[in-house]
Design a protein around this motif. Structure first.
Motif, PDB file in Angstrom:
ATOM      1  N   GLU A 134      34.020  38.333  38.576  1.00  0.00           N
ATOM      2  CA  GLU A 134      35.209  37.731  37.983  1.00  0.00           C
ATOM      3  C   GLU A 134      35.083  37.686  36.465  1.00  0.00           C
ATOM      4  O   GLU A 134      33.978  37.569  35.931  1.00  0.00           O
ATOM      5  N   ARG A 135      36.207  37.787  35.798  1.00  0.00           N
ATOM      6  CA  ARG A 135      36.287  37.595  34.350  1.00  0.00           C
ATOM      7  C   ARG A 135      37.493  36.715  34.044  1.00  0.00           C
ATOM      8  O   ARG A 135      38.542  36.853  34.690  1.00  0.00           O
ATOM      9  N   THR A 136      37.341  35.841  33.084  1.00  0.00           N
ATOM     10  CA  THR A 136      38.441  34.934  32.749  1.00  0.00           C
ATOM     11  C   THR A 136      39.455  35.593  31.823  1.00  0.00           C
ATOM     12  O   THR A 136      40.642  35.273  31.862  1.00  0.00           O
ATOM     13  N   ASP A 137      39.009  36.527  30.981  1.00  0.00           N
ATOM     14  CA  ASP A 137      39.904  37.168  30.020  1.00  0.00           C
ATOM     15  C   ASP A 137      40.572  38.398  30.631  1.00  0.00           C
ATOM     16  O   ASP A 137      39.951  39.158  31.384  1.00  0.00           O
ATOM     17  N   ILE A 138      41.832  38.604  30.301  1.00  0.00           N
ATOM     18  CA  ILE A 138      42.555  39.790  30.737  1.00  0.00           C
ATOM     19  C   ILE A 138      42.262  40.926  29.755  1.00  0.00           C
ATOM     20  O   ILE A 138      42.470  40.770  28.549  1.00  0.00           O
ATOM     21  N   PRO A 139      41.766  42.069  30.237  1.00  0.00           N
ATOM     22  CA  PRO A 139      41.500  43.179  29.323  1.00  0.00           C
ATOM     23  C   PRO A 139      42.793  43.724  28.736  1.00  0.00           C
ATOM     24  O   PRO A 139      43.779  43.930  29.458  1.00  0.00           O
ATOM     25  N   ARG A 140      42.787  43.992  27.438  1.00  0.00           N
ATOM     26  CA  ARG A 140      44.007  44.446  26.763  1.00  0.00           C
ATOM     27  C   ARG A 140      43.841  45.781  26.060  1.00  0.00           C
ATOM     28  O   ARG A 140      44.805  46.519  25.911  1.00  0.00           O
ATOM     29  N   THR A 141      42.649  46.094  25.611  1.00  0.00           N
ATOM     30  CA  THR A 141      42.445  47.406  25.004  1.00  0.00           C
ATOM     31  C   THR A 141      42.189  48.430  26.109  1.00  0.00           C
ATOM     32  O   THR A 141      41.774  48.074  27.225  1.00  0.00           O
ATOM     33  N   ALA A 142      42.425  49.715  25.794  1.00  0.00           N
ATOM     34  CA  ALA A 142      42.199  50.772  26.783  1.00  0.00           C
ATOM     35  C   ALA A 142      40.749  50.777  27.239  1.00  0.00           C
ATOM     36  O   ALA A 142      40.442  50.968  28.429  1.00  0.00           O
ATOM     37  N   HIS A 143      39.845  50.551  26.292  1.00  0.00           N
ATOM     38  CA  HIS A 143      38.418  50.536  26.609  1.00  0.00           C
ATOM     39  C   HIS A 143      38.090  49.405  27.570  1.00  0.00           C
ATOM     40  O   HIS A 143      37.375  49.599  28.574  1.00  0.00           O
ATOM     41  N   ASP A 144      38.604  48.221  27.319  1.00  0.00           N
ATOM     42  CA  ASP A 144      38.321  47.066  28.179  1.00  0.00           C
ATOM     43  C   ASP A 144      38.948  47.220  29.562  1.00  0.00           C
ATOM     44  O   ASP A 144      38.376  46.784  30.569  1.00  0.00           O
ATOM     45  N   VAL A 145      40.134  47.831  29.614  1.00  0.00           N
ATOM     46  CA  VAL A 145      40.783  48.059  30.902  1.00  0.00           C
ATOM     47  C   VAL A 145      39.930  48.978  31.769  1.00  0.00           C
ATOM     48  O   VAL A 145      39.688  48.708  32.957  1.00  0.00           O
ATOM     49  N   LEU A 146      39.425  50.068  31.191  1.00  0.00           N
ATOM     50  CA  LEU A 146      38.588  51.003  31.948  1.00  0.00           C
ATOM     51  C   LEU A 146      37.288  50.345  32.386  1.00  0.00           C
ATOM     52  O   LEU A 146      36.808  50.570  33.502  1.00  0.00           O
ATOM     53  N   ASN A 147      36.721  49.524  31.515  1.00  0.00           N
ATOM     54  CA  ASN A 147      35.489  48.825  31.884  1.00  0.00           C
ATOM     55  C   ASN A 147      35.708  47.899  33.071  1.00  0.00           C
ATOM     56  O   ASN A 147      34.892  47.841  34.000  1.00  0.00           O
ATOM     57  N   ARG A 148      36.829  47.163  33.048  1.00  0.00           N
ATOM     58  CA  ARG A 148      37.101  46.245  34.147  1.00  0.00           C
ATOM     59  C   ARG A 148      37.389  46.995  35.444  1.00  0.00           C
ATOM     60  O   ARG A 148      36.978  46.566  36.533  1.00  0.00           O
ATOM     61  N   LEU A 149      38.100  48.133  35.336  1.00  0.00           N
ATOM     62  CA  LEU A 149      38.333  48.965  36.520  1.00  0.00           C
ATOM     63  C   LEU A 149      37.016  49.414  37.136  1.00  0.00           C
ATOM     64  O   LEU A 149      36.850  49.414  38.363  1.00  0.00           O
ATOM     65  N   ASN A 150      36.065  49.796  36.294  1.00  0.00           N
ATOM     66  CA  ASN A 150      34.759  50.230  36.799  1.00  0.00           C
ATOM     67  C   ASN A 150      34.028  49.079  37.489  1.00  0.00           C
ATOM     68  O   ASN A 150      33.393  49.272  38.532  1.00  0.00           O
ATOM     69  N   GLU A 151      34.111  47.891  36.899  1.00  0.00           N
ATOM     70  CA  GLU A 151      33.445  46.741  37.517  1.00  0.00           C
ATOM     71  C   GLU A 151      34.032  46.451  38.900  1.00  0.00           C
ATOM     72  O   GLU A 151      33.291  46.209  39.859  1.00  0.00           O
ATOM     73  N   ILE A 152      35.357  46.483  38.990  1.00  0.00           N
ATOM     74  CA  ILE A 152      36.012  46.226  40.276  1.00  0.00           C
ATOM     75  C   ILE A 152      35.639  47.307  41.284  1.00  0.00           C
ATOM     76  O   ILE A 152      35.341  47.018  42.458  1.00  0.00           O
ATOM     77  N   SER A 153      35.646  48.568  40.824  1.00  0.00           N
ATOM     78  CA  SER A 153      35.331  49.689  41.718  1.00  0.00           C
ATOM     79  C   SER A 153      33.922  49.589  42.270  1.00  0.00           C
ATOM     80  O   SER A 153      33.677  49.837  43.463  1.00  0.00           O
ATOM     81  N   PHE A 154      32.972  49.213  41.412  1.00  0.00           N
ATOM     82  CA  PHE A 154      31.577  49.168  41.843  1.00  0.00           C
ATOM     83  C   PHE A 154      31.249  47.898  42.628  1.00  0.00           C
ATOM     84  O   PHE A 154      30.217  47.847  43.292  1.00  0.00           O
ATOM     85  N   ASN A 155      32.089  46.882  42.563  1.00  0.00           N
ATOM     86  CA  ASN A 155      31.881  45.688  43.386  1.00  0.00           C
ATOM     87  C   ASN A 155      32.620  45.767  44.713  1.00  0.00           C
ATOM     88  O   ASN A 155      32.248  45.095  45.677  1.00  0.00           O
ATOM     89  N   SER A 156      33.688  46.563  44.763  1.00  0.00           N
ATOM     90  CA  SER A 156      34.555  46.581  45.934  1.00  0.00           C
ATOM     91  C   SER A 156      33.836  46.919  47.240  1.00  0.00           C
ATOM     92  O   SER A 156      34.020  46.224  48.249  1.00  0.00           O
ATOM     93  N   PRO A 157      32.998  47.977  47.296  1.00  0.00           N
ATOM     94  CA  PRO A 157      32.313  48.270  48.569  1.00  0.00           C
ATOM     95  C   PRO A 157      31.430  47.121  49.046  1.00  0.00           C
ATOM     96  O   PRO A 157      31.371  46.833  50.234  1.00  0.00           O
ATOM     97  N   LEU A 158      30.749  46.470  48.098  1.00  0.00           N
ATOM     98  CA  LEU A 158      29.898  45.344  48.467  1.00  0.00           C
ATOM     99  C   LEU A 158      30.719  44.201  49.034  1.00  0.00           C
ATOM    100  O   LEU A 158      30.360  43.616  50.065  1.00  0.00           O
ATOM    101  N   MET A 159      31.835  43.857  48.384  1.00  0.00           N
ATOM    102  CA  MET A 159      32.666  42.756  48.857  1.00  0.00           C
ATOM    103  C   MET A 159      33.223  43.046  50.248  1.00  0.00           C
ATOM    104  O   MET A 159      33.272  42.166  51.114  1.00  0.00           O
ATOM    105  N   LYS A 160      33.640  44.292  50.485  1.00  0.00           N
ATOM    106  CA  LYS A 160      34.172  44.655  51.801  1.00  0.00           C
ATOM    107  C   LYS A 160      33.096  44.536  52.873  1.00  0.00           C
ATOM    108  O   LYS A 160      33.345  44.056  53.984  1.00  0.00           O
TER     109      LYS A 160
END
Length: 347
Positions: A233-259
């Motif tokens: 989880e992150r409290t801040d909403i990513p707003r730059t293109a770089h931060d958006v891609l970073n957050r997408l990667n974090e979600i992608s790499f956590n998703s299989p574990l959470m499932k």
């Protein structure tokens, strides 16, 4: 060390499994956790599931353990991370002078990193790195005796993702090689897919980061300690293109574990605790070691393997493991300290 932890060292051995996430150089946090846990004589590591940097930590620990027990494992991990740091000193991806002045560990202001980031979005590694050079290959062959690893008393499960099918493949001790570990850490924008037995593989984080199921099915331990690197989880909403891609990667790499953890939570509720495999699912106990400090370093810091940074992450990992033991040493072998059932409320 607390009195509770001190008393716990005199108790009968508790078998544990370890589940180690990937995360580039932030895997040094996991190194610190492992370095602390193996100091406890009452904790017996039965099996380890690892992906990417987690897989490398697991293989180095298991090989060192086979050579010299806990002391051998500690020495092997130290030697491995020192090799990684020495190799990183020759990388063009370095912190900028401003980052160093301000004490920032990310590479976000590094001209070389910014140029590399743009290039990986325009060209594939087959064009950027046609010779498929990877300094980790030599580091792994210098750090691990794979023949000895195949006979280690610690069971290993390393995940890589098939490029063709998108499914994860679990490699076990006798199958593990430098290629398998590189496949488990093969980010497709940075490295060419790794060929193993005629199949091509990318980073295991896309399929399991790490994979928990083999720990339940093939290990005699009932307690699994997850060492988590990627923030859920992150409290801040990513707003730059770089931060958006970073957050997408974090979600992608956590998703299989959470499932997978949700699936385990369901199986624990419906499994027959009386006998067979149902008893294993019903009797599983889950624990987690993590720190929110890793999220403050930024995603690009995962490519920063300067010794000062790596040593700091190790210290954070040791402290996090120590805090876990102070709070939950008595719970290991008795009850879960990580509530999986709460995940069912998110479905």
């Amino acid at each position: 060390m607390s009195q509770e932890t001190s008393n716990a060292t005199t108790r009968p051995p508790v078998l544990i499994d370890l589940a180690l996430q990937g995360g580039g150089s932030q895997g040094a946090f996991t190194w610190g956790v492992l370095d602390r846990l193996i100091e406890e004589p009452w904790l017996r590591i039965e099996a380890i599931s690892g992906t990417s940097a987690g897989a490398m930590n697991a293989a180095v620990l298991a090989d060192g353990w086979a050579q010299g027990g806990p002391a051998g494992a500690k020495a092997a991990l130290d030697a491995y991370w020192r090799r990684v740091s020495r190799a990183a000193a020759f990388s063009p991806l370095q912190r900028s002078p401003m980052d160093r002045l301000l004490g920032r560990w990310s590479l976000d202001s590094s001209p070389a990193y910014l140029a590399f980031d743009v290039m990986t979005r325009l060209f594939s590694p087959y064009h950027l790195n046609p010779l498929d050079l990877n300094p980790l290959r030599g580091i792994l062959t210098d750090s691990i005796d794979f023949h000895r690893l195949s006979g280690s008393s610690i069971k290993l499960f390393v995940t890589a993702t098939s490029v063709r099918t998108g499914r994860g493949r679990i490699f076990r001790n006798a199958e593990i090689s430098a290629d398998v570990l590189l496949a488990s850490a093969c980010l497709p924008t940075m490295f060419q897919a790794i060929e193993i037995d005629g199949e091509y593989y990318w980073d295991g984080g896309y399929a399991g980061n790490p994979t928990i199921t083999p720990l339940v099915r093939e290990s005699d331990a009932h307690d699994t300690i997850l060492v988590q690197i990627n923030p859920r989880e992150r409290t801040d909403i990513p707003r730059t293109a770089h931060d958006v891609l970073n957050r997408l990667n974090e979600i992608s790499f956590n998703s299989p574990l959470m499932k997978e953890l949700r699936m385990i939570a369901v199986l624990r509720q419906i499994a027959d605790p009386g006998h067979g495999e149902g008893a294993r699912w019903a009797g599983m106990r889950m624990h987690r070691i993590w720190t929110d400090k890793l999220a403050t370093f930024g995603a690009s810091s995962k490519l920063n393997a300067e010794w000062e940074f790596v040593a700091m992450l190790k210290d954070i990992g040791r402290r996090s493991a120590d805090e876990f033991l102070e709070l939950h040493a008595a719970d290991l072998g008795t009850r879960s300290t990580s509530d999986l059932d709460i995940l069912l409320q998110e479905c």
